[in-house]
Design a protein around this motif. Structure first.
Motif, mmCIF file in Angstrom:
data_model
loop_
_atom_site.group_PDB
_atom_site.id
_atom_site.type_symbol
_atom_site.label_atom_id
_atom_site.label_comp_id
_atom_site.label_asym_id
_atom_site.label_seq_id
_atom_site.Cartn_x
_atom_site.Cartn_y
_atom_site.Cartn_z
ATOM 1 N N SER A 1 0.723 -1.173 0.050
ATOM 2 C CA SER A 1 0.138 -0.063 0.032
ATOM 3 C C SER A 1 0.885 1.213 0.164
ATOM 4 O O SER A 1 1.992 1.309 0.276
ATOM 5 C CB SER A 1 -0.952 0.158 1.102
ATOM 6 N N THR A 2 0.183 2.414 -0.333
ATOM 7 C CA THR A 2 0.947 3.807 0.021
ATOM 8 C C THR A 2 0.717 3.568 1.424
ATOM 9 O O THR A 2 -0.139 3.210 2.175
ATOM 10 C CB THR A 2 -0.126 5.055 -0.614
ATOM 11 N N PRO A 3 1.584 4.774 2.054
ATOM 12 C CA PRO A 3 1.508 5.088 3.527
ATOM 13 C C PRO A 3 0.268 5.531 4.075
ATOM 14 O O PRO A 3 -0.193 5.383 5.223
ATOM 15 C CB PRO A 3 2.791 6.159 3.639
ATOM 16 N N GLU A 4 -0.645 6.396 3.108
ATOM 17 C CA GLU A 4 -1.561 7.021 3.500
ATOM 18 C C GLU A 4 -2.853 5.882 3.688
ATOM 19 O O GLU A 4 -3.935 6.144 4.346
ATOM 20 C CB GLU A 4 -1.953 7.807 2.576
ATOM 21 N N GLY A 5 -2.772 5.049 2.789
ATOM 22 C CA GLY A 5 -3.834 3.727 2.684
ATOM 23 C C GLY A 5 -3.405 2.691 3.440
ATOM 24 O O GLY A 5 -2.786 2.764 4.444
ATOM 25 N N ARG A 6 -4.222 1.675 3.034
ATOM 26 C CA ARG A 6 -3.899 0.246 3.444
ATOM 27 C C ARG A 6 -4.198 -0.841 2.662
ATOM 28 O O ARG A 6 -5.416 -0.536 2.000
ATOM 29 C CB ARG A 6 -4.564 0.168 4.873
ATOM 30 N N THR A 7 -3.508 -1.834 2.651
ATOM 31 C CA THR A 7 -3.802 -3.176 1.689
ATOM 32 C C THR A 7 -3.583 -4.220 2.626
ATOM 33 O O THR A 7 -2.544 -4.538 3.348
ATOM 34 C CB THR A 7 -2.885 -3.048 0.387
ATOM 35 N N ALA A 8 -4.628 -5.116 2.586
ATOM 36 C CA ALA A 8 -4.492 -6.414 3.315
ATOM 37 C C ALA A 8 -5.104 -7.478 2.176
ATOM 38 O O ALA A 8 -5.501 -7.040 1.420
ATOM 39 C CB ALA A 8 -5.645 -6.264 4.597
ATOM 40 N N TYR A 9 -4.448 -8.653 2.654
ATOM 41 C CA TYR A 9 -4.632 -9.915 1.854
ATOM 42 C C TYR A 9 -4.947 -11.057 2.532
ATOM 43 O O TYR A 9 -4.280 -11.094 3.869
ATOM 44 C CB TYR A 9 -3.368 -10.282 1.034
ATOM 45 N N ILE A 10 -6.016 -11.807 2.386
ATOM 46 C CA ILE A 10 -6.324 -12.933 3.150
ATOM 47 C C ILE A 10 -6.911 -14.052 2.272
ATOM 48 O O ILE A 10 -7.134 -13.759 1.131
ATOM 49 C CB ILE A 10 -7.639 -12.453 4.007
ATOM 50 N N GLU A 11 -6.311 -15.103 2.863
ATOM 51 C CA GLU A 11 -6.597 -16.413 2.193
ATOM 52 C C GLU A 11 -7.734 -16.782 2.506
ATOM 53 O O GLU A 11 -7.928 -17.518 3.774
ATOM 54 C CB GLU A 11 -5.246 -17.197 2.383
ATOM 55 N N ALA A 12 -8.508 -16.972 1.793
ATOM 56 C CA ALA A 12 -10.244 -17.379 1.963
ATOM 57 C C ALA A 12 -10.744 -17.924 0.953
ATOM 58 O O ALA A 12 -10.615 -17.344 -0.448
ATOM 59 C CB ALA A 12 -10.937 -16.401 2.874
ATOM 60 N N ASP A 13 -12.069 -18.719 1.123
ATOM 61 C CA ASP A 13 -12.801 -19.264 -0.145
ATOM 62 C C ASP A 13 -13.950 -18.166 -0.406
ATOM 63 O O ASP A 13 -14.645 -18.090 0.747
ATOM 64 C CB ASP A 13 -13.381 -20.449 0.162
#
Length: 263
Positions: free
Chosen positions: A116-128
């Motif tokens: 992500s950019t410092p101002e935002g947020r990026t998350a990743y999850i492993e799920a169905d």
């Protein structure tokens, strides 16, 4: 490309075939063989895949321009150019994105590349995707997205991998019910409506033996996913025709696309 632990490079996978069509490098010989065989039998399939990726970018850019700052991207696929967070954060650096996929190879690449950019947020999850509550109640999702504010639910080229017995319409409805009013649904889906009957028959024959499940659906079926949403102009159209000229020639259009605004 070497195979990560637990990945059999001799079995083709739809995400890596798609990566090959997009011009990526995260694929194996088995994937390239299936991709080339499909291209030989199905005219325009690679161009349609690239137009589909371009639609994702146009839709995310459009929604970010309208003020949407949250995106839940289901069935992310292998990271390529123009990922959701890159497009959204180019418009608004504070944008927050959650990626969801259940493929280990996708997960490995996402963790390395989807930053992500410092101002935002990026998350990743492993799920169905077929288990919506496990996603909607996941701690990383709840820590990243505010479900009292509009969210764009991104379901680009994912529902075609969900067979009828898993009731994709129910799945979309479950996700949609969790979104507040003012949210959006970004969706594209494989169809045979837009190609001649013989071309459709050739496609079904070419893809039948592959170890990848794809279910083409009619425009009438696909439109049901937008129940509770008002379709944004130009409505449900060939993926190359959504708010722009096609990135690549797409005489044989294989995908419908649309964006809906939740009432």
């Amino acid at each position: 490309m070497s195979a990560p632990h637990g990945i059999n490079p001799n079995i083709p996978h739809s995400a890596r075939v798609y990566d090959y069509w997009l011009g990526g490098k995260d694929n194996f010989e088995a994937d390239r063989r299936v991709a080339e065989q499909t291209m030989a039998a199905v005219p325009g399939v690679r161009e349609s895949a690239r137009n589909n990726r371009a639609f994702l970018g146009r839709a995310v850019r459009h929604l970010a321009g309208l003020g949407v700052r949250q995106f839940l991207d289901l069935g992310t696929g292998i990271p390529s150019q123009g990922n959701t967070h890159e497009v959204a954060q180019a418009v608004a650096p504070e944008s927050r994105v959650v990626y969801v996929d259940n493929d280990p190879i996708v997960m490995a690449h996402a963790r390395a590349l989807l930053t992500s950019t410092p101002e935002g947020r990026t998350a990743y999850i492993e799920a169905d995707v077929r288990e919506p509550q496990s996603i909607l109640e996941h701690p990383d999702v709840l820590a990243t997205l505010d479900f009292t504010q509009p969210i764009a639910l991104v379901m680009v080229a994912i529902l075609m991998h969900i067979p009828d017995e898993d009731d994709p319409e129910r799945l979309v409805k479950t996700y949609a019910q969790a979104l507040p009013s003012g949210s959006y649904l970004v969706l594209s889906h494989l169809t045979l409506d837009l190609v001649p009957p013989q071309v459709a028959a050739d496609y079904l024959e070419a893809t039948r033996p592959q170890a990848m499940h794809r279910t083409p659906r009619t425009g009438e079926r696909i439109s049901r996913y937008f129940d509770g949403f008002d379709l944004v102009e130009p409505g449900l159209v060939a993926v190359s025709k959504w708010r722009d000229e096609p990135l690549f020639p797409d005489e044989a259009a294989w995908m419908y696309a649309g964006v809906g605004h939740k009432r």
